[in-house]
Design a protein around this motif. Structure first.
Motif, mmCIF file in Angstrom:
data_model
loop_
_atom_site.group_PDB
_atom_site.id
_atom_site.type_symbol
_atom_site.label_atom_id
_atom_site.label_comp_id
_atom_site.label_asym_id
_atom_site.label_seq_id
_atom_site.Cartn_x
_atom_site.Cartn_y
_atom_site.Cartn_z
ATOM 1 N N ASN A 208 0.842 -1.193 0.000
ATOM 2 C CA ASN A 208 0.000 0.000 0.000
ATOM 3 C C ASN A 208 0.879 1.247 0.000
ATOM 4 O O ASN A 208 1.928 1.263 0.639
ATOM 5 N N THR A 209 0.415 2.278 -0.667
ATOM 6 C CA THR A 209 1.117 3.555 -0.638
ATOM 7 C C THR A 209 0.117 4.676 -0.402
ATOM 8 O O THR A 209 -1.086 4.492 -0.521
ATOM 9 N N GLY A 210 0.626 5.836 -0.034
ATOM 10 C CA GLY A 210 -0.253 6.958 0.260
ATOM 11 C C GLY A 210 -0.810 6.930 1.666
ATOM 12 O O GLY A 210 -1.571 7.814 2.055
ATOM 13 N N THR A 211 -0.445 5.927 2.428
ATOM 14 C CA THR A 211 -0.924 5.787 3.795
ATOM 15 C C THR A 211 0.159 5.118 4.625
ATOM 16 O O THR A 211 1.028 4.424 4.080
ATOM 17 N N TYR A 212 0.094 5.316 5.934
ATOM 18 C CA TYR A 212 1.104 4.730 6.807
ATOM 19 C C TYR A 212 0.438 4.170 8.051
ATOM 20 O O TYR A 212 -0.350 4.847 8.714
ATOM 21 N N SER A 213 0.742 2.924 8.330
ATOM 22 C CA SER A 213 0.256 2.270 9.539
ATOM 23 C C SER A 213 1.202 1.127 9.866
ATOM 24 O O SER A 213 1.641 0.398 8.968
ATOM 25 N N GLN A 214 1.506 0.978 11.139
ATOM 26 C CA GLN A 214 2.380 -0.118 11.554
ATOM 27 C C GLN A 214 1.597 -1.400 11.783
ATOM 28 O O GLN A 214 2.186 -2.430 12.094
ATOM 29 N N ASP A 215 0.289 -1.326 11.642
ATOM 30 C CA ASP A 215 -0.564 -2.498 11.795
ATOM 31 C C ASP A 215 -1.194 -2.827 10.450
ATOM 32 O O ASP A 215 -1.901 -1.995 9.877
ATOM 33 N N GLY A 216 -0.943 -4.015 9.956
ATOM 34 C CA GLY A 216 -1.589 -4.415 8.712
ATOM 35 C C GLY A 216 -0.605 -4.731 7.606
ATOM 36 O O GLY A 216 0.493 -5.241 7.832
ATOM 37 N N ALA A 217 -1.005 -4.386 6.370
ATOM 38 C CA ALA A 217 -0.242 -4.753 5.185
ATOM 39 C C ALA A 217 1.031 -3.916 5.066
ATOM 40 O O ALA A 217 1.197 -2.892 5.729
ATOM 41 N N HIS A 218 1.928 -4.375 4.199
ATOM 42 C CA HIS A 218 3.125 -3.589 3.913
ATOM 43 C C HIS A 218 2.714 -2.247 3.315
ATOM 44 O O HIS A 218 1.793 -2.177 2.493
ATOM 45 N N CYS A 219 3.395 -1.188 3.732
ATOM 46 C CA CYS A 219 3.012 0.135 3.255
ATOM 47 C C CYS A 219 4.209 1.080 3.235
ATOM 48 O O CYS A 219 5.158 0.942 4.007
ATOM 49 N N VAL A 220 4.127 2.039 2.321
ATOM 50 C CA VAL A 220 5.058 3.155 2.251
ATOM 51 C C VAL A 220 4.206 4.401 2.061
ATOM 52 O O VAL A 220 3.516 4.539 1.050
ATOM 53 N N GLY A 221 4.217 5.293 3.041
ATOM 54 C CA GLY A 221 3.369 6.474 2.920
ATOM 55 C C GLY A 221 3.522 7.385 4.116
ATOM 56 O O GLY A 221 4.531 7.353 4.812
ATOM 57 N N PHE A 222 2.517 8.179 4.350
ATOM 58 C CA PHE A 222 2.559 9.155 5.430
ATOM 59 C C PHE A 222 1.270 9.080 6.223
ATOM 60 O O PHE A 222 0.258 8.537 5.768
ATOM 61 N N ASP A 223 1.320 9.638 7.417
ATOM 62 C CA ASP A 223 0.164 9.659 8.301
ATOM 63 C C ASP A 223 -0.727 10.829 7.895
ATOM 64 O O ASP A 223 -0.409 11.988 8.163
ATOM 65 N N ASN A 224 -1.840 10.527 7.235
ATOM 66 C CA ASN A 224 -2.720 11.573 6.729
ATOM 67 C C ASN A 224 -3.321 12.408 7.847
ATOM 68 O O ASN A 224 -3.485 13.622 7.713
ATOM 69 N N ALA A 225 -3.667 11.767 8.965
ATOM 70 C CA ALA A 225 -4.231 12.499 10.094
ATOM 71 C C ALA A 225 -3.200 13.466 10.675
ATOM 72 O O ALA A 225 -3.523 14.610 11.012
ATOM 73 N N LYS A 226 -1.954 13.011 10.773
ATOM 74 C CA LYS A 226 -0.889 13.865 11.315
ATOM 75 C C LYS A 226 -0.637 15.062 10.395
ATOM 76 O O LYS A 226 -0.413 16.186 10.867
ATOM 77 N N ALA A 227 -0.683 14.834 9.085
ATOM 78 C CA ALA A 227 -0.459 15.924 8.143
ATOM 79 C C ALA A 227 -1.581 16.954 8.221
ATOM 80 O O ALA A 227 -1.331 18.171 8.216
ATOM 81 N N ALA A 228 -2.825 16.478 8.297
ATOM 82 C CA ALA A 228 -3.957 17.400 8.420
ATOM 83 C C ALA A 228 -3.899 18.150 9.745
ATOM 84 O O ALA A 228 -4.253 19.332 9.824
ATOM 85 N N SER A 229 -3.449 17.476 10.788
ATOM 86 C CA SER A 229 -3.284 18.112 12.090
ATOM 87 C C SER A 229 -2.253 19.230 12.017
ATOM 88 O O SER A 229 -2.431 20.304 12.621
#
Length: 345
Positions: A155-176
């Motif tokens: 997954n890309t465009g999103t970041y979470s340490q729980d779940g599938a492999h991903c490369v991205g950023f924390d959308n909530a943190k960016a909006a914050s």
């Protein structure tokens, strides 16, 4: 309730996927039975042979190639090709993969998990080695299918340490971060032109990031001031006019992306609304057009090209069996331009 998707192919030709589905096995197991029946377990061999007879399946070279896992094709599924941020990422991904000896197969889901599922299934028919997808809102049957077929995905465009492999950023943190900047300028009357949150975890997390940051500062955000719109310029403009016609219009508007923010700025000019004196506007993505608007748009900048290329690295490492992090967080930054200022007294 969403009706579960069916794996059964509607194509007139029977594929190895149909055999695997009927036999309750992976395509890799079916291929091993077809190519090396003496090296497989009797129970597995019987299940495959029965399915082959029942479906009338004729093995071919493509099916045998699938079992070798030597494909040099990577699939990528994006929500839409209308948004230049996706085009920019896909261009970088294609160039990067070609440099690694791989080729790109592209699909657009239109923010529809069912379409994404169909694309994944067709990608498997085309023997892709792995798949890169946007966000983590996928149909559960899609994830199950990829696991069953032993096809890695990132997954890309999103970041979470729980779940599938991903490369991205924390959308909530960016909006914050965008919200905190406006709070520090002195704004207390907020509104948001959000993307459509249905089936879009990135849009949902951006809304939540704004709400949470405001709540920490004791500032409320009425639901009437959160307008969801598709990522289109005209939609951003109509939402801006709706917000500014409220009895107590906001002094700061956070947009779900730069496309919506562009529409808002253009509509404000037509309506005689001065930005940033009457209302501050902030976007998300830092599209090229953002710096050329009048006023130039304050926005959250995402290193899109880096994100997609690092997602490719993660997927290629998975294909090679290399150990590595399952989640990689990409940094974002706030780019301050002319569309934001302290509220007028």
């Amino acid at each position: 309730m969403r009706k579960p998707l069916q794996f059964k192919s509607t194509k007139p030709n029977v594929s190895i996927f149909d055999v695997a589905e009927l036999a309750g096995l992976s395509t890799a197991s079916v291929s091993r039975v077809i190519n090396s029946p003496d090296s497989t377990k009797e129970k597995t061999r019987i299940a495959v042979q029965n399915a082959v007879r029942q479906l009338g399946y004729i093995p071919n070279g493509a099916a045998r190639a699938l079992s070798s896992r030597n494909s040099k094709v990577i699939g990528a599924i994006i929500p839409t090709i209308d948004n230049s941020i996706f085009a920019q990422g896909i261009q970088a991904l294609q160039s990067y993969l070609m440099g690694k000896g791989y080729y790109l197969l592209l699909g657009s889901s239109n923010y529809d998990p069912d379409q994404e599922f169909d694309l994944c299934r067709n990608f498997l028919v085309q023997q892709v080695a792995g798949i890169i997808m946007m966000g983590d809102t996928h149909h559960p049957e899609c994830v199950n299918m990829l696991a069953r077929e032993e096809t890695p995905f990132v997954n890309t465009g999103t970041y979470s340490q729980d779940g599938a492999h991903c490369v991205g950023f924390d959308n909530a943190k960016a909006a914050s971060r965008a919200t905190r900047y406006l709070l520090d300028l002195g704004h207390t009357e907020f509104a948001m032109i959000a993307g459509v949150t249905k089936f879009n975890d990135r849009a949902i997390n951006r809304v939540n990031g704004v709400k949470d940051e405001l709540a920490r500062s004791g500032v409320s955000l009425d639901e009437s001031r959160i307008i969801e719109r598709p990522y289109e310029i005209d939609a951003g403009g109509s939402a801006l006019k709706e917000l500014m016609r409220q009895p107590a219009p906001p002094t700061a508007i956070i947009c779900g992306n730069d496309v919506l923010a562009t529409g808002a700025i253009l509509a404000a000019a037509r309506e005689g609304i001065n930005i940033p004196d009457d209302v501050s506007i902030i976007g998300f993505d830092d599209l090229v057009i953002s710096r050329h608007l009048s006023p130039a748009l304050t926005t959250i900048q995402i290193p899109t090209e880096e994100m997609w290329c690092r997602a490719a690295d993660m997927l290629l490492d998975l294909l090679k069996g290399k150990d590595g992090p399952s989640a990689v967080e990409i940094d974002f930054s706030l780019i301050v331009r002319e569309s934001t200022a302290p509220p007028r007294p």
